[in-house]
Design an enzyme around this catalytic site. Structure first.
Site, PDB file in Angstrom:
ATOM      1  N   GLU A   1      35.192  22.691  78.413  1.00 49.56           N
ATOM      2  CA  GLU A   1      35.173  22.826  76.952  1.00 49.56           C
ATOM      3  C   GLU A   1      36.387  22.262  76.218  1.00 49.56           C
ATOM      4  O   GLU A   1      36.553  22.531  75.030  1.00 49.56           O
ATOM      5  CB  GLU A   1      34.947  24.291  76.553  1.00 49.56           C
ATOM      6  CG  GLU A   1      33.592  24.813  77.042  1.00 49.56           C
ATOM      7  CD  GLU A   1      33.243  26.218  76.565  1.00 49.56           C
ATOM      8  OE1 GLU A   1      34.140  26.921  76.086  1.00 49.56           O
ATOM      9  OE2 GLU A   1      32.064  26.605  76.695  1.00 49.56           O
TER      10      GLU A   1
ATOM     11  N   GLU B   1      25.544  25.664  80.020  1.00 47.95           N
ATOM     12  CA  GLU B   1      25.997  27.035  79.779  1.00 47.95           C
ATOM     13  C   GLU B   1      25.204  27.636  78.651  1.00 47.95           C
ATOM     14  O   GLU B   1      25.025  27.004  77.599  1.00 47.95           O
ATOM     15  CB  GLU B   1      27.464  27.075  79.339  1.00 47.95           C
ATOM     16  CG  GLU B   1      28.458  27.229  80.421  1.00 47.95           C
ATOM     17  CD  GLU B   1      29.841  27.594  79.882  1.00 47.95           C
ATOM     18  OE1 GLU B   1      29.918  28.278  78.846  1.00 47.95           O
ATOM     19  OE2 GLU B   1      30.815  27.172  80.489  1.00 47.95           O
TER      20      GLU B   1
END
Ligand code: BMA
Length: 890
Positions: free
Chosen positions: A450, A549
């Site tokens: 991320e 995710e």
């Protein structure tokens, strides 16, 4: 010159690494001391908490509020000390080295007061030269640990510039500046985990002595780098090293269980990289779980008949296919083709399975990974906020066919980029990749978790005038350092790299590795969390190319909570203790809102029973959410499902967040810390079945009067073979097992893909089935093919709106089947929703089904225990069973 080098070779004495002399320094005779009255004697490998706990000097760190109450321990410095003797023979050797396989983290090592070396990266192995003058018959080794928390703070001050985020979110109750220390990022806390920041010697430690004239050749790595299609050869990179000046050696490679061998004279100069060719005709392929066998071969290398070392390898090609679609479709594909076969990725995200790795047994890892395999998973993502796992973990994933998406350990943060830090990272990447690259299960490396999104979307509110520098620093770390180091040792085409997760893949590269929107659903992978959304509603999810995710929290079982506190008054949904363990802001409230909007709330006055039912409801909520997500992804998996208007579709993977837990807490995990499967995991096992019927009501939860509403039925087939079967659907009320309406059709699918098999008018079906005007019906479908049966349930209403009647559930029989298995038969008088069977006591394992929707009067379920049940008669088969109806009882 020629003559000289031959003479040198003859004088040198070849030995393999195993013939050097080693003195182990592990054992339970280490003492630890923080100079503040905390001392203990204990086991290495070990960390301060596990040593103090075993010595009964501290309470269980996983109990009550001890994660915070024991926090002072990691603010101190610690000295680990051990006395050991060396023989005269050992002391006679010329060269001695101290090996530290893993050490956590910042420490100075001394032997008899001599400084030996300094460590500052838990992801590196260290080998220090020990001067002979420092050794004697009776010795003392000391490892002086710095506090990781204080060290991170000091480094952040020395760095002289802020690196965001400074500290974790308040709810995490964590420690700050974790990006300044090369240590498991989540050990300073995460939104599902505590901040124990372990201190200790976490791997093997030993002294090794060799003679200067001895040559030690080491096999550093083996990598099946590429497949040469034209010549049908596997190109295998092998890195070997030696401790000595230039010399030549004849090496022989043998591939066990084949007739292939290869001999080569290798000129060594410390390190040598060879490329060897193994003919494809000699080997069978390694396949992921569900697609074929996991064939593994031992490749060994020897010198003059003495084996130097070996690796267990598997032959597979990996492509990350990112092609354009043409004909007006925007974006690019993003899918894995293994051995040229496109594979829909069914998986989850993996986090460290305990804060204290020394107490994680291989058995625990095996059971977790088997739980993934049993749920039809073919990939796990080793998430970048955790650790590079131990060798045996990868041996298991190789064996089980669980592919790994492997992040490097950087997550949710900016990082310092000074020379020392980057050089440390470079060494880490080289070390870890060499250690791991022989494993066929690792199919992709990713730079971080991320951090591209964090920069692109400016999570840390970096002022505009510093943004360019921030972006440059991002590239300096992940491209110039991580990727460059990776490409030094992992060459070839068989293991792709993406710079971040999520990223746009090739799209991110086109934007110089920081895409404007790395979460683009039309390229690369996406992370999606919509906590405000009605998460059972499939329409709330983006249709991506690859969803790496997504997920939602639930609470672990009562039994798991009993392990964490003796104070029963803390076991309520909103207690200070449960809120203490909830590390993600506002999650308990969000969970409550969702549960309330979908499910009946408990009415009992018994507070423990109430808590048990809230746990049950939270698990239903998580299970239903995961199923909705999976159904969306699988439904849109084929290229045919691309919507020409939006270009969305061809979703080729789902890895929900997260499979396992690091401790006992409300988290996204589907398997509890103690290995119990939550309802979500049973749902995953169902929703990931290779042949799978999907039923949708469009619009979602349509009104019975909506004459345009449709029920759509699909079959998803992942098998390469044809599928022929019968789909039978029945509409039931909750008052009787007699279906109110049934219909069916034969289905023939000649290849893998998604096929729509029915498009039905909802209002008409509701009327025919007498469902009333508030949709008191449920549709239950069964797809029978090849003597297999897969079920699907379509709710026409939210469960809280159903008039639930007592199903009168009864446990009829428990029948032992084998030393590990027994069958349980449950009967009911009426349909029952979310039937949950739990087993209390010391037997751990899993059921063949659970959380089931019961539409037949009797169901037999098998329980498989992880280890033999030696005496069935002495086991307490105290089975609790529950359905949604029980929640409505006082
Ligand atoms: C993602 C992960 C983790 C986190 C999870 C749940 O962002 O990468 O950082 O634990 O979501 O919030």
């Amino acid at each position: 010159m020629m003559f000289y080098s031959i003479a040198l070779v003859l004088l040198l004495h070849f030995i393999s690494s195993s013939s050097s002399v080693r003195v182990p320094l592990t054992g339970n005779d280490w003492s630890i001391d923080d100079n503040a009255n905390h001392t203990a004697q204990g086991q290495v490998p070990g960390t301060i908490h596990t040593i103090l706990l075993a010595a009964k000097k501290i309470p269980d760190p996983y109990m009550d509020f001890n994660d915070v109450d024991l926090r002072f321990l990691i603010h101190n410095k610690w000295v680990f000390t051990k006395s050991f003797n060396l023989s005269a023979d050992f002391l006679a050797f010329n060269d001695t080295y101290l090996h530290l396989q893993q050490i956590d983290t910042v420490a100075n090592v001394t032997i008899n007061g001599c400084p030996i070396g300094r460590t500052d990266n838990m992801f590196l192995a260290y080998v220090f030269t020990v001067p002979n003058t420092c050794l004697k018959t009776e010795n003392v080794i000391q490892v002086h640990f710095h506090s990781p928390v204080v060290y991170a703070l000091e480094q952040s001050i020395i760095y002289n510039r802020t690196v965001q985020p400074l500290c974790p979110a308040k709810a995490q109750q964590g420690e700050c500046h974790v990006q300044f220390i090369r240590k498991e990022p989540c050990s300073f806390s995460w939104d599902w985990g505590p901040a124990f920041a372990p201190i200790g010697i976490t791997g093997d430690i030993y002294l090794e002595a060799i003679n200067a004239s001895d040559i030690i050749i080491e096999l550093e790595s083996v990598n099946i780098a590429s497949f040469d299609v034209a010549n049908k050869n596997w190109l295998v990179d092998v890195i070997l090293s030696s401790n000595n000046a230039p010399f030549s050696s004849t090496l022989k490679f043998v591939l066990e269980n084949t007739t292939w061998t290869y001999e080569i004279v290798v000129p060594f100069n410390r390190s040598v990289t060879l490329q060897i060719k193994i003919p494809d005709a000699q080997v069978a392929r390694w396949w992921p779980n569900g697609y074929g066998d996991q064939v593994l071969y031992r490749l060994s290398v020897s010198n003059k008949g003495t084996t130097i070392d070996s690796r267990l390898i598997g032959f597979r090609t990996v492509e990350l296919v990112q092609h354009e679609y043409g004909s007006g479709i925007n974006g690019t594909s993003f899918y894995f083709a293994i051995n040229s076969k496109p594979i829909f990725i069914k998986g989850s995200n993996w986090i460290p399975s305990d804060v204290f790795q020394e107490r994680v047994s291989d058995e625990k890892l095996e059971r977790l990974l088997q739980s993934a395999q049993l749920a039809h998973m073919n990939m796990l993502r080793i998430w970048g906020g955790g650790i590079y796992e131990r060798d045996s973990f990868y041996e298991m994933t190789d064996r089980l066919g669980i592919m790994l998406w492997h992040d490097f350990m950087f997550a949710c943060s900016l990082y310092p980029v000074d020379d020392a830090f980057l050089s440390n990272v470079h060494d880490e990447v080289i070390y870890q990749v060499k250690r791991l690259q022989s494993h066929p299960s690792i199919v992709i490396w990713a730079g971080n978790n991320e951090n591209e999104a964090a920069v692109a979307q400016n999570w840390y509110q970096i002022p505009a005038d510093q943004m360019n520098r921030t972006k440059d620093e991002y590239r300096k770390l992940y491209i110039d350092t991580v990727m460059t180091a990776l490409l030094e040792v992992d060459k070839g085409t068989n293991r792709p790299f993406v710079s971040s997760s999520p990223s746009n893949g090739l799209g991110s590269i086109r934007e110089n590795y920081i895409a404007t929107n790395p979460q683009d659903p039309l390229q690369g992978d996406v992370h999606f969390y919509g906590y405000q959304d009605d998460s059972w509603n499939p329409n709330t999810y983006p249709i991506t190319r690859f969803l790496s995710e997504t997920g939602i929290q639930s609470l672990p079982s009562l039994d798991t909570w009993f392990e964490t506190t003796n104070n029963q008054s803390e076991l309520t949904f909103n207690s200070s203790f449960i809120l203490h363990r909830e590390h993600s802001e506002n999650q308990i409230e969000a969970m409550m809102t969702h549960i309330q909007s979908n499910l009946p709330l408990p009415v009992t006055n018994d507070s423990l029973k109430h808590f048990g039912q809230m746990i049950y409801l939270s698990q239903i909520h998580q299970a239903m959410t995961l199923k909705s997500i999976s159904d969306v992804c699988r439904l849109h998996s084929s290229v045919d499902m691309i919507d020409p208007k939006t270009s969305e579709g061809n979703t080729m993977g789902l890895m929900y967040w997260q499979i396992n837990d690091i401790w006992q807490a409300p988290t996204w995990a589907t398997i509890e810390y103690g290995l119990k499967w939550k309802m979500g995991h049973y749902f995953v096992k169902h929703m990931y079945a290779p042949v799978y019927p999907i039923a949708t009501l469009t619009p979602y939860l349509a009104n019975v009067t909506d004459e345009s509403a449709r029920i759509l039925l699909y079959i998803v087939n992942e098998l390469s073979t044809n599928v022929r079967g019968t789909l039978v659907c029945s509409v039931y009320g909750l008052d009787s097992f007699l279906p109110r309406l049934s219909f069916g059709s034969d289905v023939a699918m000649n290849s893998s893909g998604t096929q729509r098999v029915a498009d039905l008018p909802y209002a008409l079906i509701s009327r025919r089935a007498n469902c009333g005007d508030n949709s008191q019906c449920i549709m239950h479908c069964t797809f029978n093919y090849n003597e297999q049966s897969v079920r699907q349930v379509l709710l026409f209403n939210r469960p809280k709106n159903y008039q639930l009647s007592d199903p009168n559930l009864k446990l009829q029989a428990v029948k032992p089947i084998s030393p590990t298995d027994f069958d349980i038969t449950i009967t009911a008088d009426r349909p029952a929703l979310f039937v949950w069977i739990d087993i209390v006591g010391n037997v751990t394992g899993y059921f063949s089904r659970n959380g089931l929707m019961m539409f037949e009067p009797s169901v037999t379920i098998r329980f498989h225990a992880w280890s033999n049940i030696t005496d069935f008669s002495r086991i307490n088969f105290d089975l609790r069973h529950l359905s949604l109806f029980d929640v409505t009882l006082p």
